[in-house]
Design a protein around this motif. Structure first.
Motif, PDB file in Angstrom:
ATOM      1  N   CYS A 330     -32.371  50.742  -9.371  1.00 21.64           N
ATOM      2  CA  CYS A 330     -32.621  50.752 -10.818  1.00 21.64           C
ATOM      3  C   CYS A 330     -33.925  51.445 -11.183  1.00 21.64           C
ATOM      4  O   CYS A 330     -33.988  52.211 -12.154  1.00 21.64           O
ATOM      5  CB  CYS A 330     -32.617  49.324 -11.358  1.00 21.64           C
ATOM      6  SG  CYS A 330     -30.978  48.556 -11.365  1.00 21.64           S
ATOM      7  N   VAL A 331     -34.986  51.171 -10.419  1.00 22.86           N
ATOM      8  CA  VAL A 331     -36.270  51.797 -10.737  1.00 22.86           C
ATOM      9  C   VAL A 331     -36.191  53.307 -10.550  1.00 22.86           C
ATOM     10  O   VAL A 331     -36.723  54.085 -11.359  1.00 22.86           O
ATOM     11  CB  VAL A 331     -37.387  51.189  -9.874  1.00 22.86           C
ATOM     12  CG1 VAL A 331     -38.697  51.928 -10.102  1.00 22.86           C
ATOM     13  CG2 VAL A 331     -37.565  49.713 -10.185  1.00 22.86           C
ATOM     14  N   ARG A 339     -33.091  54.521 -19.325  1.00 23.99           N
ATOM     15  CA  ARG A 339     -33.719  53.280 -19.770  1.00 23.99           C
ATOM     16  C   ARG A 339     -32.768  52.092 -19.735  1.00 23.99           C
ATOM     17  O   ARG A 339     -33.203  50.946 -19.883  1.00 23.99           O
ATOM     18  CB  ARG A 339     -34.269  53.452 -21.194  1.00 23.99           C
ATOM     19  CG  ARG A 339     -35.382  54.501 -21.295  1.00 23.99           C
ATOM     20  CD  ARG A 339     -36.533  54.190 -20.369  1.00 23.99           C
ATOM     21  NE  ARG A 339     -37.632  55.134 -20.512  1.00 23.99           N
ATOM     22  CZ  ARG A 339     -38.677  55.193 -19.697  1.00 23.99           C
ATOM     23  NH1 ARG A 339     -38.751  54.364 -18.668  1.00 23.99           N
ATOM     24  NH2 ARG A 339     -39.632  56.080 -19.884  1.00 23.99           N
ATOM     25  N   THR A 340     -31.472  52.339 -19.564  1.00 21.20           N
ATOM     26  CA  THR A 340     -30.522  51.224 -19.484  1.00 21.20           C
ATOM     27  C   THR A 340     -30.699  50.423 -18.189  1.00 21.20           C
ATOM     28  O   THR A 340     -30.128  49.341 -18.055  1.00 21.20           O
ATOM     29  CB  THR A 340     -29.079  51.744 -19.555  1.00 21.20           C
ATOM     30  OG1 THR A 340     -28.818  52.606 -18.434  1.00 21.20           O
ATOM     31  CG2 THR A 340     -28.848  52.515 -20.844  1.00 21.20           C
ATOM     32  N   GLN A 341     -31.475  50.957 -17.257  1.00 22.94           N
ATOM     33  CA  GLN A 341     -31.677  50.287 -15.974  1.00 22.94           C
ATOM     34  C   GLN A 341     -32.859  49.313 -16.006  1.00 22.94           C
ATOM     35  O   GLN A 341     -33.193  48.722 -14.978  1.00 22.94           O
ATOM     36  CB  GLN A 341     -31.909  51.328 -14.879  1.00 22.94           C
ATOM     37  CG  GLN A 341     -30.794  52.340 -14.725  1.00 22.94           C
ATOM     38  CD  GLN A 341     -29.505  51.692 -14.260  1.00 22.94           C
ATOM     39  OE1 GLN A 341     -29.510  50.828 -13.394  1.00 22.94           O
ATOM     40  NE2 GLN A 341     -28.399  52.115 -14.844  1.00 22.94           N
ATOM     41  N   GLU A 346     -36.038  44.812 -13.693  1.00 27.97           N
ATOM     42  CA  GLU A 346     -36.781  43.575 -13.902  1.00 27.97           C
ATOM     43  C   GLU A 346     -36.302  42.488 -12.943  1.00 27.97           C
ATOM     44  O   GLU A 346     -37.109  41.767 -12.328  1.00 27.97           O
ATOM     45  CB  GLU A 346     -36.612  43.123 -15.353  1.00 27.97           C
ATOM     46  CG  GLU A 346     -37.513  41.985 -15.775  1.00 27.97           C
ATOM     47  CD  GLU A 346     -37.334  41.663 -17.248  1.00 27.97           C
ATOM     48  OE1 GLU A 346     -38.315  41.780 -18.007  1.00 27.97           O
ATOM     49  OE2 GLU A 346     -36.205  41.310 -17.647  1.00 27.97           O
ATOM     50  N   VAL A 347     -34.991  42.372 -12.800  1.00 25.45           N
ATOM     51  CA  VAL A 347     -34.436  41.379 -11.871  1.00 25.45           C
ATOM     52  C   VAL A 347     -34.794  41.731 -10.424  1.00 25.45           C
ATOM     53  O   VAL A 347     -35.045  40.852  -9.600  1.00 25.45           O
ATOM     54  CB  VAL A 347     -32.911  41.271 -12.052  1.00 25.45           C
ATOM     55  CG1 VAL A 347     -32.289  40.354 -10.993  1.00 25.45           C
ATOM     56  CG2 VAL A 347     -32.575  40.746 -13.446  1.00 25.45           C
ATOM     57  N   LYS A 378     -46.308  50.898 -12.503  1.00 22.78           N
ATOM     58  CA  LYS A 378     -46.922  51.345 -13.764  1.00 22.78           C
ATOM     59  C   LYS A 378     -45.889  51.974 -14.688  1.00 22.78           C
ATOM     60  O   LYS A 378     -45.933  51.787 -15.910  1.00 22.78           O
ATOM     61  CB  LYS A 378     -48.046  52.325 -13.466  1.00 22.78           C
ATOM     62  CG  LYS A 378     -49.251  51.710 -12.763  1.00 22.78           C
ATOM     63  CD  LYS A 378     -50.345  52.741 -12.539  1.00 22.78           C
ATOM     64  CE  LYS A 378     -51.557  52.118 -11.848  1.00 22.78           C
ATOM     65  NZ  LYS A 378     -52.629  53.115 -11.602  1.00 22.78           N
ATOM     66  N   THR A 379     -44.949  52.726 -14.110  1.00 23.59           N
ATOM     67  CA  THR A 379     -43.892  53.329 -14.923  1.00 23.59           C
ATOM     68  C   THR A 379     -43.042  52.254 -15.577  1.00 23.59           C
ATOM     69  O   THR A 379     -42.635  52.367 -16.737  1.00 23.59           O
ATOM     70  CB  THR A 379     -43.004  54.232 -14.046  1.00 23.59           C
ATOM     71  OG1 THR A 379     -43.820  55.216 -13.417  1.00 23.59           O
ATOM     72  CG2 THR A 379     -41.932  54.908 -14.871  1.00 23.59           C
ATOM     73  N   PHE A 380     -42.790  51.189 -14.843  1.00 21.39           N
ATOM     74  CA  PHE A 380     -42.024  50.071 -15.386  1.00 21.39           C
ATOM     75  C   PHE A 380     -42.736  49.430 -16.564  1.00 21.39           C
ATOM     76  O   PHE A 380     -42.136  49.139 -17.602  1.00 21.39           O
ATOM     77  CB  PHE A 380     -41.778  49.048 -14.269  1.00 21.39           C
ATOM     78  CG  PHE A 380     -41.107  47.790 -14.731  1.00 21.39           C
ATOM     79  CD1 PHE A 380     -39.747  47.751 -14.990  1.00 21.39           C
ATOM     80  CD2 PHE A 380     -41.841  46.618 -14.904  1.00 21.39           C
ATOM     81  CE1 PHE A 380     -39.138  46.586 -15.417  1.00 21.39           C
ATOM     82  CE2 PHE A 380     -41.240  45.453 -15.323  1.00 21.39           C
ATOM     83  CZ  PHE A 380     -39.879  45.443 -15.578  1.00 21.39           C
ATOM     84  N   LEU A 381     -44.044  49.213 -16.422  1.00 20.98           N
ATOM     85  CA  LEU A 381     -44.800  48.573 -17.498  1.00 20.98           C
ATOM     86  C   LEU A 381     -44.971  49.473 -18.713  1.00 20.98           C
ATOM     87  O   LEU A 381     -45.237  48.991 -19.814  1.00 20.98           O
ATOM     88  CB  LEU A 381     -46.177  48.144 -16.983  1.00 20.98           C
ATOM     89  CG  LEU A 381     -46.193  47.005 -15.955  1.00 20.98           C
ATOM     90  CD1 LEU A 381     -47.615  46.705 -15.518  1.00 20.98           C
ATOM     91  CD2 LEU A 381     -45.538  45.753 -16.518  1.00 20.98           C
TER      92      LEU A 381
END
Length: 648
Positions: A330-331, A339-341, A346-347, A378-381
């Motif tokens: 997903c990442v 962005r649907t991932q 998160e899980v 950082k990309t996730f946040l």
């Protein structure tokens, strides 16, 4: 409609359609009804009514000169009855065909494999009777379905599509492309969206079955949502706003939430046992399921975080299912702009924490390694969907990434002491943990549910980490050994971190008040710190280490008082920690008293355990060589091992 008789033995049975239902010709034959042919006079006298070809009256009426009248109303009534039955049988056949088509499209089991909810009603078509036929219950049918023959069903499209397939793919994907067997398809090919349970799930869950009332369920959900859910990084594991949405999403998640909530309510043994049994049964049933949702994974993580009897298994099972669903991708997909991932990513971060917390607790290597997802937090946040709870989550992820590096460097062999050359790397890990706290603690805001716990929790986990890293300095070291300056420095830092951990639990209001609601890892680390200090105070007090036995005993007594005073079910782990620590402390003081008595008498120091003395702690290696083995501690308290939850 006339009664349908049971076929005689040896009857070939009805012709079936592709989905296993009776064919149309069989339905038609069931609806054939003989016409009313007897006239009123013959019917009144119960005589056979015979009519010759071409004549309007029967033989008897013609001979006696009577008017031959057939009851047309009854005949018309039967014809009308036959007509509407035929109409509804036709509609039933259409519904069956539509359901079979939907099942095929969604790669689900065929229609005949689903048990009927109305087992008391005889089926339309009955199988031939057997001499020893026994009633078939729904439970028996479900068990039979679970152990049915191996399915080797091919996809509807039989032709390979090599032009559109990936050149370098997983081997099983190539095997699937060749065979087209449905049972080879992986969830990697499916979307990671938060799918929902079938609509029938809500009608079949244990609330609808009456195992617990809707009022009890609502009350349990409110308890979990306002407390435990907030401790778990602001609700990462349960994003649903109300009980109804949870029930529609996943029966497994519903049972997990209610079981954990019941564990935190005093005098709720019956309610806890009901919810716990339901959750355990659903987990067992889901083991061989091919299709899962994100909410099913969340349910397993919730169970692992709080249900001590199941955590050892659920943590690994959750990671296994997640990798089958492709959450580890997903990442990577997010980095490419999908962005649907986000929810799947998160899980996956949540599972990283589950895996690493319990790899520490059980002394086993973690499954999830530091990959692209961990390095690109950082990309996730930076995603627009990110919130304060994601900051709390990623902070923990980055801390365990540091601890994982220490694990990889020093290993987990408790018989292997770290060399003098290793203390340079040990100091580097200490610096990284210090920098971690400075970076993340200011970013944690006050929560409307748990106050300053998020920020204080960073400090608590900081002390956990410092204690874990520096306690390695005493691994496989005996109290009689001469300690180098570097080793003594690290050992004193481990002692001070363990003491700081207990001080925070006892003196910080938001930490002290949360001790009953936090997850199992926190309880394990508090217990680990306490036992570490007791062992140091008993075995190492004559050395040059910075330990005060009286201070340690006082801290342990206060921890026992705190753990004993929480309001929760008697199965809650805090009560078992308190009882275990009380036994250990009592035993140590008894031995200390005997040691003093022998010294006063001028005799050689010799500890003799009385016959009636409680020696339960001795049987768990409390004074053996593996004194700082975390997994050994788990055995001693007997609270992280399977099989200790009564089911009656």
């Amino acid at each position: 409609m006339p009664a349908i008789k049971r076929p005689y033995p040896g009857h070939p049975g009805p012709e079936l359609t592709d989905c296993g239902t009776p064919a149309r010709s069989r339905f038609d034959s069931l609806l054939k009804v003989s016409k009313v042919r007897a006239c009123s006079e013959c019917k009144r006298h119960k005589l056979k009514c015979e009519t010759k070809a071409g004549e309007a009256s029967c033989t008897r009426c013609a001979r006696k000169g009577l008017k031959c009248v057939v009851n047309s109303e009854l005949h018309r009534l039967i014809e009308n009855d036959n007509e509407w039955k035929s109409h509804y049988v036709s509609q039933l056949e259409q519904v069956q065909n539509a359901v079979c088509d939907l099942l095929r499209r969604n790669e689900m089991p065929e229609l005949p494999t689903y048990p009927s909810s109305y087992s008391r009603i005889p089926p339309l078509i009955m199988e031939p009777a057997t001499p020893a036929a026994a009633p078939v219950t729904i439970e028996h049918a479900e068990h039979a379905n679970a152990s049915s023959a191996m399915a080797m069903t091919r996809e509807n499209s039989q032709e390979p599509t090599l032009e559109e397939s990936e050149l370098v793919a997983a081997p099983m994907r190539s095997l699937y492309e060749v065979t087209k067997l449905r049972n080879l398809r992986s969830n990697l090919n499916s979307s990671v969206g938060n799918g929902a349970s079938p609509p029938s799930a809500l009608a079949q869950d244990f609330i609808s079955r009456g195992c617990i009332s809707i009022e009890e369920a609502e009350s349990l959900f409110a308890v979990y949502n306002s407390t435990m859910n907030q401790f778990l990084w602001g609700g990462i594991a349960m994003p649903h706003p109300d009980l109804d949405s949870v029930r529609r999403a996943s029966s497994l998640l519903t049972a997990a939430i209610l079981a954990v909530a019941a564990l935190h309510i005093p005098n709720s043994s019956d309610l806890l046992n009901t919810c716990y049994k339901e959750f355990a049964n659903l987990v067992s049933q889901s083991t061989l399921n091919r299709y899962h949702t994100l909410d099913d994974i969340r349910a397993l993580t919730i169970g692992a975080f709080w249900l001590s009897d199941l955590s050892w298994k659920l943590s690994g099972q959750a990671v296994s299912i997640a990798t089958e669903m492709g959450l580890h991708q997903c990442v990577r997909k997010m980095l490419k702009g999908d962005r649907t991932q986000f929810e799947g990513a998160e899980v996956w971060y949540l599972l990283y924490l589950v895996d690493h917390q319990f790899s520490t607790a059980y002394g086993r290597p973690p499954i999830v390694r530091e990959d692209l997802a961990i390095r690109n937090f950082k990309t996730f946040l930076e995603c627009p969907e990110s919130s304060q709870r994601d900051i709390r989550l990623i902070a923990q992820v980055t801390l365990f990434a540091i601890l994982s590096k220490a694990y990889d460097l020093f290993g987990s062999d408790t018989d292997q002491e770290i060399s003098e050359d290793s203390f340079a790397q040990l100091r580097e890990f200490n610096v990284q943990v210090d920098q971690w706290r400075l970076h993340w603690q200011p970013q944690h805001l006050v929560s409307p549910y748990v106050g300053t716990y998020p920020s204080k929790g960073v400090s608590l986990h900081y002390h956990f980490a410092k204690f874990q890293i520096n306690s390695l300095s005493l691994r496989s070291i005996t109290p009689s050994a001469r300690l180098s300056t570097d080793r003594k420095e690290a050992a004193d830092m481990a002692i001070s971190s363990a003491i700081a951990t207990l001080h925070m639990v006892l003196e910080e209001p938001d930490i002290r008040n949360s001790i009953v609601g936090v997850n199992l890892y926190t309880h394990a680390m508090v217990a680990f710190s306490t036992v570490f200090l007791l062992k140091i105070a008993w075995n190492w007090k004559a050395t040059s280490l910075n330990v005060d036995q009286a201070q340690v005993y006082d801290l342990v007594e206060r921890i026992i008082t705190l753990m004993s005073s929480v309001r929760a079910s008697d199965k809650h782990i805090t009560f078992h920690i308190a009882n275990g620590l009380r036994r250990i402390l009592t035993h140590l003081r008894l031995r200390e008293g005997k040691r003093i008595e022998t010294q006063v008498a001028g005799e050689e120091e010799k500890v003799v355990v009385a016959d009636d003395e409680d020696t339960s702690s001795l049987g768990f290696g409390f004074f053996d060589e593996s004194w700082n083995d975390f997994a050994n501690l788990m055995d001693m308290f007997d609270f992280l091992q399977p099989g200790h939850w009564p089911t009656d």
